[in-house]
Design a protein around this motif. Structure first.
Motif, PDB file in Angstrom:
ATOM      1  N   MET A  78       0.959  -1.372   0.105  1.00 25.65           N
ATOM      2  CA  MET A  78      -0.076   0.059  -0.138  1.00 25.65           C
ATOM      3  C   MET A  78       1.008   1.220  -0.078  1.00 25.65           C
ATOM      4  SD  MET A  78      -3.243   0.792   2.361  1.00 25.65           S
ATOM      5  CE  MET A  78      -4.392  -0.164   1.775  1.00 25.65           C
ATOM      6  N   TYR A  79       1.972   1.290   0.762  1.00 25.86           N
ATOM      7  CA  TYR A  79       2.800   2.388   0.823  1.00 25.86           C
ATOM      8  C   TYR A  79       3.373   2.556  -0.498  1.00 25.86           C
ATOM      9  CZ  TYR A  79       7.051   4.941   2.221  1.00 25.86           C
ATOM     10  OH  TYR A  79       8.023   5.798   2.468  1.00 25.86           O
ATOM     11  N   ASP A  80       3.760   1.569  -1.009  1.00 25.55           N
ATOM     12  CA  ASP A  80       4.679   1.595  -2.552  1.00 25.55           C
ATOM     13  C   ASP A  80       3.579   2.224  -3.461  1.00 25.55           C
ATOM     14  OD1 ASP A  80       6.739   0.429  -1.597  1.00 25.55           O
ATOM     15  OD2 ASP A  80       6.692  -1.575  -2.181  1.00 25.55           O
ATOM     16  N   ALA A  81       2.473   1.756  -3.461  1.00 21.84           N
ATOM     17  CA  ALA A  81       1.331   2.061  -4.549  1.00 21.84           C
ATOM     18  C   ALA A  81       1.023   3.592  -4.269  1.00 21.84           C
ATOM     19  CB  ALA A  81       0.119   1.227  -4.561  1.00 21.84           C
ATOM     20  N   VAL A  82       0.940   4.087  -2.792  1.00 15.34           N
ATOM     21  CA  VAL A  82       0.678   5.456  -2.680  1.00 15.34           C
ATOM     22  C   VAL A  82       1.860   6.448  -2.983  1.00 15.34           C
ATOM     23  CG1 VAL A  82       0.596   6.879  -0.674  1.00 15.34           C
ATOM     24  CG2 VAL A  82      -0.989   4.815  -0.790  1.00 15.34           C
ATOM     25  N   PHE A  83       2.970   5.824  -3.012  1.00 18.18           N
ATOM     26  CA  PHE A  83       3.961   6.711  -3.217  1.00 18.18           C
ATOM     27  C   PHE A  83       4.274   6.740  -4.838  1.00 18.18           C
ATOM     28  CE2 PHE A  83       6.027   9.143   0.081  1.00 18.18           C
ATOM     29  CZ  PHE A  83       5.416   8.578   1.174  1.00 18.18           C
ATOM     30  N   ALA A  84       3.727   5.856  -5.435  1.00 19.49           N
ATOM     31  CA  ALA A  84       3.813   5.620  -7.089  1.00 19.49           C
ATOM     32  C   ALA A  84       3.004   6.852  -7.715  1.00 19.49           C
ATOM     33  CB  ALA A  84       3.606   4.597  -7.364  1.00 19.49           C
ATOM     34  N   HIS A  85       1.968   7.190  -6.863  1.00 23.39           N
ATOM     35  CA  HIS A  85       0.912   8.120  -7.297  1.00 23.39           C
ATOM     36  C   HIS A  85       0.744   9.495  -6.300  1.00 23.39           C
ATOM     37  CE1 HIS A  85      -0.701   4.336  -8.519  1.00 23.39           C
ATOM     38  NE2 HIS A  85      -1.172   5.221  -9.862  1.00 23.39           N
ATOM     39  N   VAL A  86       1.453   9.604  -5.295  1.00 26.08           N
ATOM     40  CA  VAL A  86       1.257  10.753  -4.580  1.00 26.08           C
ATOM     41  C   VAL A  86       1.862  12.161  -5.001  1.00 26.08           C
ATOM     42  CG1 VAL A  86       3.487  10.749  -3.150  1.00 26.08           C
ATOM     43  CG2 VAL A  86       1.386  11.509  -2.146  1.00 26.08           C
TER      44      VAL A  86
END
Ligand code: PMT
Length: 405
Positions: A257-265
């Motif tokens: 979830m952290y990785d996905a968030v940081f891919a879009h933030v």
């Protein structure tokens, strides 16, 4: 073509010859990005078949107030709440009179009376009926109440008369709707949102998880789209359909979830952390199923997961950050503490525990921000989400205005 992306249009069709144009109107509304639910008066079905409209809108046409199956699925009150805007086209002299008098004799007029959504009416009738003092009074009453009257147009009528009373063309009605309701308060804004639980693997078949169903977060995603936002929803494992117009990224663990968030933030204007993220994960995930091997206890070493919302809030170029707080007791004090230590602009606190917050269809929130608070009473999560989005937009706008000045 105006954009009505994410708008929920309840299209009421009443019994005039112009009802046949309802098909084109529904098609254009769908093309403009709206979600369209058609409600027909019983006599309107004499002019156009409900199946045609169902095929165009991909939704079953609603016709009757006394339909047990439909009432069980989405009752007339839910239908009234569902709509962002109610459009009646064509609107006969009779339905205009009913609206003016506030009667609720069929599904359409009942929904109109029960709905707080703006009402747009496109009259269609014989020119003498349109000019009649009774119709003039009824139209004046609707205008006084803030109803939008689109048309009618002048010209040759189906009955052979010439004069005012023709329904304006569907393309003009959609343009009028686009001008009034297109965009939304978050048009052009990008919102990144987490929802649902995370799962922390212990071995190939077991995990640590929690009771989050994703209902709250998915309702928020839907409400955000309703305000015209571009929404990326990072979802933990939940059994929910993707809300219309939402880009969904499925993940399992907190790290994913952290990785996905940081891919879009980097693209996000607003970040909302509604997911129930596991604070800890197993230090070592067994690559084979863990065996009992006669032992009575099992010790699993856990290590901290990254705090996603706090990490986003710590970014130098950061979006407006909204967190949630799930508390069993002392809700306000713990939530305010979380808001401060995580550096959030806003926090929505809910009491969790027996039948509260997690999994339930209803929820209540206490929303806190610097110098302000608002309690949102217990209500279905979709309605609650709409209220919360309104608060987020207000605070986000206030902050953006303060930064710009
Ligand atoms: O999904 P439902 O069944 O509809 O239930 C909704 C809900 C109860 C899950 C939801 O309303 C809610 O309260 N979500 C947050 C649950 C939670 O994990 O709260 P928390 O107090 O433990 O965490 C505080 C905040 O930090 C949350 O915004 C959380 O997303 C975030 N967090 C927590 C840990 C972590 N490692 N990273 C985070 O981003």
């Amino acid at each position: 073509m105006p954009s009505l992306r994410g708008r929920r249009v309840l299209l009421g069709i009443t019994a005039g010859i112009a009802a046949y144009k309802g098909a084109e109107l529904a098609r254009l509304l769908v093309k403009a990005g709206a979600e369209v639910q058609v409600v027909m008066t019983p006599s309107a079905t004499e002019f156009i078949g409900p199946l045609t409209l169902q095929a165009i809108t991909a939704r079953e046409v609603r016709q009757s107030l006394f339909d047990a199956a439909h009432e069980a699925a989405m009752g007339h009150i839910e239908l009234a709440r569902w709509a962002d805007v109610v459009l009646i086209a064509p609107a006969t002299a009779d339905v205009i009179a009913q609206l003016a008098w506030g009667t609720a004799r069929d599904l359409l007029t009942t929904v109109c009376l029960a709905s707080e959504a703006p009402l747009v009416v496109a009259p269609a009738m014989n020119q003498a009926m349109w000019r009649h003092a009774a119709t003039r009074d009824n139209v004046a009453a609707l205008l006084r109440r803030g109803v939008d009257i689109v048309g009618p147009a002048e010209g040759e009528q189906a009955c052979g008369d010439v004069g005012p009373g023709r329904m304006v063309e569907p393309v003009e009605i959609v343009a009028a709707l686009g001008a009034r309701f297109g965009g939304g308060r978050l048009a052009g804004r990008r919102v990144l949102l987490t929802a649902g639980p995370t799962r922390e693997a212990l071995d190939p078949v077991r995990f640590l998880g929690n009771r989050s169903s994703g209902k709250m977060g998915f309702a928020l995603a839907d409400a955000l789209v309703g305000q015209g936002a571009d929404v990326v929803l990072v979802a933990g494992p939940v059994a929910l359909p993707t809300p219309r117009g939402v880009e969904r990224v499925d993940v399992e663990s907190a790290q994913q979830m952290y990785d996905a968030v940081f891919a879009h933030v980097a693209q996000a204007d607003i970040f909302i952390a509604c997911a129930a993220v596991a604070d800890y994960r197993a230090a070592n995930v067994a690559d084979k199923k863990i065996k009992k091997d006669g032992t009575e206890t099992l010790t699993v070493e856990l290590v901290r997961n990254p705090d996603i919302v706090a990490s986003v809030a710590a970014l130098p170029q950061r979006p407006f950050c909204v967190g949630f707080a799930a508390e069993t007791d002392d809700v306000e004090a713990y939530a305010e503490h979380k808001r401060r230590i995580k550096g959030l602009d806003m926090i929505a606190a809910n009491q969790v525990g027996a039948a509260l917050g997690f999994e339930a269809d209803d929820n209540a929130l206490l929303v806190l921000w610097e110098g302000g608070r608002e309690a949102l009473e217990n209500q279905p999560k979709p309605r609650l989400a709409t209220r919360l989005v309104d608060l987020i937009v207000e605070r986000f706008d206030a902050q953006t205005t303060a930064q710009d000045s």
